[in-house]
Design an enzyme around this catalytic site. Sequence first.
Site, mmCIF file in Angstrom:
data_model
loop_
_atom_site.group_PDB
_atom_site.id
_atom_site.type_symbol
_atom_site.label_atom_id
_atom_site.label_comp_id
_atom_site.label_asym_id
_atom_site.label_seq_id
_atom_site.Cartn_x
_atom_site.Cartn_y
_atom_site.Cartn_z
ATOM 1 N N LYS A 47 -7.023 3.076 6.157
ATOM 2 C CA LYS A 47 -6.999 4.293 6.714
ATOM 3 C C LYS A 47 -7.213 5.377 5.483
ATOM 4 O O LYS A 47 -6.513 5.461 4.513
ATOM 5 C CB LYS A 47 -5.466 4.608 7.181
ATOM 6 C CG LYS A 47 -5.643 6.035 8.121
ATOM 7 C CD LYS A 47 -4.438 6.851 8.007
ATOM 8 C CE LYS A 47 -4.205 7.748 6.622
ATOM 9 N NZ LYS A 47 -5.144 8.764 6.381
ATOM 10 N N GLY A 96 -1.522 6.669 -3.456
ATOM 11 C CA GLY A 96 -1.545 8.162 -3.039
ATOM 12 C C GLY A 96 -0.093 9.182 -3.788
ATOM 13 O O GLY A 96 0.134 8.422 -4.937
ATOM 14 N N THR A 151 4.800 10.775 -0.885
ATOM 15 C CA THR A 151 4.308 10.004 0.013
ATOM 16 C C THR A 151 4.736 8.691 0.141
ATOM 17 O O THR A 151 5.096 7.576 0.888
ATOM 18 C CB THR A 151 2.571 10.012 0.346
ATOM 19 O OG1 THR A 151 2.164 11.378 -0.130
ATOM 20 C CG2 THR A 151 2.207 9.808 1.639
ATOM 21 N N GLY A 152 4.610 8.063 -1.160
ATOM 22 C CA GLY A 152 5.056 6.625 -1.274
ATOM 23 C C GLY A 152 6.554 6.334 -0.841
ATOM 24 O O GLY A 152 6.856 5.343 -0.325
ATOM 25 N N CYS A 203 -5.274 9.459 -11.374
ATOM 26 C CA CYS A 203 -3.865 9.314 -11.399
ATOM 27 C C CYS A 203 -3.462 8.976 -13.001
ATOM 28 O O CYS A 203 -2.386 9.191 -13.289
ATOM 29 C CB CYS A 203 -3.548 8.059 -10.419
ATOM 30 S SG CYS A 203 -4.698 6.697 -10.893
ATOM 31 N N GLU A 236 2.538 16.598 -11.836
ATOM 32 C CA GLU A 236 1.193 16.191 -11.594
ATOM 33 C C GLU A 236 0.203 17.345 -11.115
ATOM 34 O O GLU A 236 0.333 17.616 -9.934
ATOM 35 C CB GLU A 236 0.971 14.782 -10.818
ATOM 36 C CG GLU A 236 -0.358 14.417 -10.704
ATOM 37 C CD GLU A 236 -0.608 13.119 -9.855
ATOM 38 O OE1 GLU A 236 0.232 13.251 -8.805
ATOM 39 O OE2 GLU A 236 -0.997 12.060 -10.438
ATOM 40 N N GLU A 281 -2.471 -3.886 -9.213
ATOM 41 C CA GLU A 281 -4.083 -4.273 -8.618
ATOM 42 C C GLU A 281 -4.786 -4.679 -9.661
ATOM 43 O O GLU A 281 -4.612 -4.693 -10.930
ATOM 44 C CB GLU A 281 -4.354 -3.111 -7.869
ATOM 45 C CG GLU A 281 -3.695 -2.703 -6.579
ATOM 46 C CD GLU A 281 -3.944 -1.527 -5.786
ATOM 47 O OE1 GLU A 281 -4.536 -0.572 -6.283
ATOM 48 O OE2 GLU A 281 -3.739 -1.729 -4.453
HETATM 49 P P1 NAD Z 1 -1.408 11.467 -0.318
HETATM 50 O O1 NAD Z 1 -0.161 10.807 -0.339
HETATM 51 O O2 NAD Z 1 -1.213 12.629 0.415
HETATM 52 O O3 NAD Z 1 -2.486 10.646 0.809
HETATM 53 C C1 NAD Z 1 -2.871 9.145 0.463
HETATM 54 C C2 NAD Z 1 -3.163 8.611 1.775
HETATM 55 O O4 NAD Z 1 -1.738 8.585 2.410
HETATM 56 C C3 NAD Z 1 -4.104 9.385 2.833
HETATM 57 O O5 NAD Z 1 -4.865 8.542 3.446
HETATM 58 C C4 NAD Z 1 -2.996 10.071 3.677
HETATM 59 O O6 NAD Z 1 -3.660 10.440 5.059
HETATM 60 C C5 NAD Z 1 -1.956 9.128 3.763
HETATM 61 N N1 NAD Z 1 -0.548 9.569 4.045
HETATM 62 C C6 NAD Z 1 -0.163 10.784 4.023
HETATM 63 N N2 NAD Z 1 1.240 10.814 4.552
HETATM 64 C C7 NAD Z 1 1.538 9.455 4.995
HETATM 65 C C8 NAD Z 1 2.730 8.992 5.670
HETATM 66 N N3 NAD Z 1 3.635 9.624 6.161
HETATM 67 N N4 NAD Z 1 2.425 7.695 6.266
HETATM 68 C C9 NAD Z 1 1.367 7.110 6.007
HETATM 69 N N5 NAD Z 1 0.105 7.544 5.566
HETATM 70 C C10 NAD Z 1 0.186 8.762 4.900
HETATM 71 O O7 NAD Z 1 -2.328 11.637 -1.678
HETATM 72 P P2 NAD Z 1 -3.692 12.250 -1.792
HETATM 73 O O8 NAD Z 1 -3.368 13.623 -2.057
HETATM 74 O O9 NAD Z 1 -4.793 11.698 -1.046
HETATM 75 O O10 NAD Z 1 -4.169 11.614 -3.647
HETATM 76 C C11 NAD Z 1 -3.784 11.930 -4.456
HETATM 77 C C12 NAD Z 1 -2.497 11.294 -5.214
HETATM 78 O O11 NAD Z 1 -2.913 9.663 -5.089
HETATM 79 C C13 NAD Z 1 -2.193 11.660 -6.476
HETATM 80 O O12 NAD Z 1 -0.736 11.716 -6.684
HETATM 81 C C14 NAD Z 1 -2.562 10.440 -7.458
HETATM 82 O O13 NAD Z 1 -2.112 10.119 -8.798
HETATM 83 C C15 NAD Z 1 -2.352 9.312 -6.543
HETATM 84 N N6 NAD Z 1 -3.472 8.351 -6.954
HETATM 85 C C16 NAD Z 1 -2.562 7.116 -7.597
HETATM 86 C C17 NAD Z 1 -3.299 6.124 -8.163
HETATM 87 C C18 NAD Z 1 -2.761 4.779 -8.857
HETATM 88 O O14 NAD Z 1 -3.463 3.559 -8.856
HETATM 89 N N7 NAD Z 1 -1.561 5.078 -9.086
HETATM 90 C C19 NAD Z 1 -4.973 6.122 -7.733
HETATM 91 C C20 NAD Z 1 -5.584 7.133 -7.235
HETATM 92 C C21 NAD Z 1 -4.460 8.178 -6.917
#
Ligand code: NAD
Length: 487
Positions: A171, A224, A228-229, A280, A381, A458
């Site tokens: 997704k 993400g 959200t996590g 990130c 962040e 990862e």
């Molecule tokens: P986000 O959390 O908004 O979304 C990430 C994904 O999750 C998207 O596909 C979104 O549609 C989905 N999503 C959102 N809510 C959900 C839910 N309730 N259930 C299931 N899926 C859901 O993040 P973003 O804005 O797309 O990305 C930026 C974030 O990602 C930043 O905080 C960044 O630090 C983080 N990030 C972390 C790493 C890492 O390796 N640690 C790498 C890249 C990005």
Amino acid sequence: MNEYKIFINGDFVDGRGGIGEVINPHDNKPVAKYHIANYEDVDLAVKYAREGFEKWRNTPINKRIRILQNLSKLLSDNLDKIAQIESLNVGKPISSAKGEILAGINVLDFYIGAVNKIMGETIPTLPGLFNYTIREPIGVCALIVPWNYPLMLTLWKLSPALACGNSVIIKPASWTPLSALELAKLCKEAGIPDGVVNVITGPGNTIGSYLVQHEGVDKISFTGETKTGAEIMKLASNTIKRVSLELGGKSANIVFEDANLNDAVNGSVWAIYYNSGQSCEARSRILVHKKIYDKFLSEFVEKTKKIKIGYPLNKDTQMGPLVSKTHLNNVHKYVEEGINQGAKLIYGGKKIEDGELKDGNYYMPTILELNSSENICFKEEIFGPVVVIMQFETEEEAIKLANDSKYGLAGTIWTNDVKRAIRVTNAIRAGSITVNHPLTAIPGLPFGGYKQSGFGRELSLDAIDLFTEKKSVIYKYTEDEVNPWRL
Ligand code: NAD
């Protein structure tokens, strides 16, 4: 305009949740349309992914390797085309898009090499019993990906998932669905059996959360935002799904007084502004020893001014626009609030509003000088080209400031004193620390977070743990009677 459908069971099919537009961050004009999945589409994807799982886990190892090698080759053959699509969709410079896809291919190649080395063990235990362990795939894995490195991060997850024999439902983020759908085409062409790789699109809070709660999904691999996590952990708990989380960061970049200043400035500029700060592991908090602070800051500002900001498809561009207008506004709000709370604006702090970039989401690289770690721009962040800079006097103070964060993803230290480098590396609570260079994500090396930056690693053999179950098998090999209760 190209129209992208969702990908289920080896076919591109209509999404029944409507049609969305993909917007070019350079001028905010639509570049493609994409189909959005509804709940029935998710059910269908899960049903076929379950069938795909049975096919893939029973595919002989050598055949699995050959098919994944085909995929690697197809990605290389289509590098220019996919990089262009990624660049148009995310706004990232074309040179970065190419480099990231190549890095993703390296990750795929790394896991192709691991397919026939996912081994078990025999453990000394009780007399008369012989045992071994086997690693088996978990089942259907939902791979939920953010918008900042769409294809590369998809490959970080897809490669170990498939190497271990799982099927997947990808997704992508709603702003950036295109490269995952291009990847789906290549998976089919490579010979991956129908149902093994599926791609559905749609909003995270509806389609994503439905997928996370689905009874037919066994594992969630999520990258993400931290909030959200946290939500995903809750949603996945009812069905005891395996979960791994790569989340946000606010990483420190510490420059000691003995550092090679030229390297430290160049590396620090790259470590925050690459991908317009939408990384990130961006080193978004620079801490500089008092003795060299003024000199470092003036060189850092000079080099920041030299970054080539521009149209992403120009091959010389180093920094493109932010991914969306919404995100641009969020970044600017942080800067305004930081200044309200006492930050001194040294450079940037505004959208680019004239010339040929005026219609896009271009934000000036921004430097904020702080004298308090309580400032919102030190804590949160921002995920844009915004760096805070502070001075310190002692090593202890630098460590304390670096660890003063709910996140713990990465960190960089600039010093020529090896003993100090080791002391500080050991003291910082983060998953990746680099010394005298800024590169953190390297295939083969574990990548992931401490604290609220997530859990699971990862990019490395550690990811085999994230995509397999371990089974213990115990044999009795003596002729003794089996009668444990002495009946
Ligand atoms: P986000 O959390 O908004 O979304 C990430 C994904 O999750 C998207 O596909 C979104 O549609 C989905 N999503 C959102 N809510 C959900 C839910 N309730 N259930 C299931 N899926 C859901 O993040 P973003 O804005 O797309 O990305 C930026 C974030 O990602 C930043 O905080 C960044 O630090 C983080 N990030 C972390 C790493 C890492 O390796 N640690 C790498 C890249 C990005």
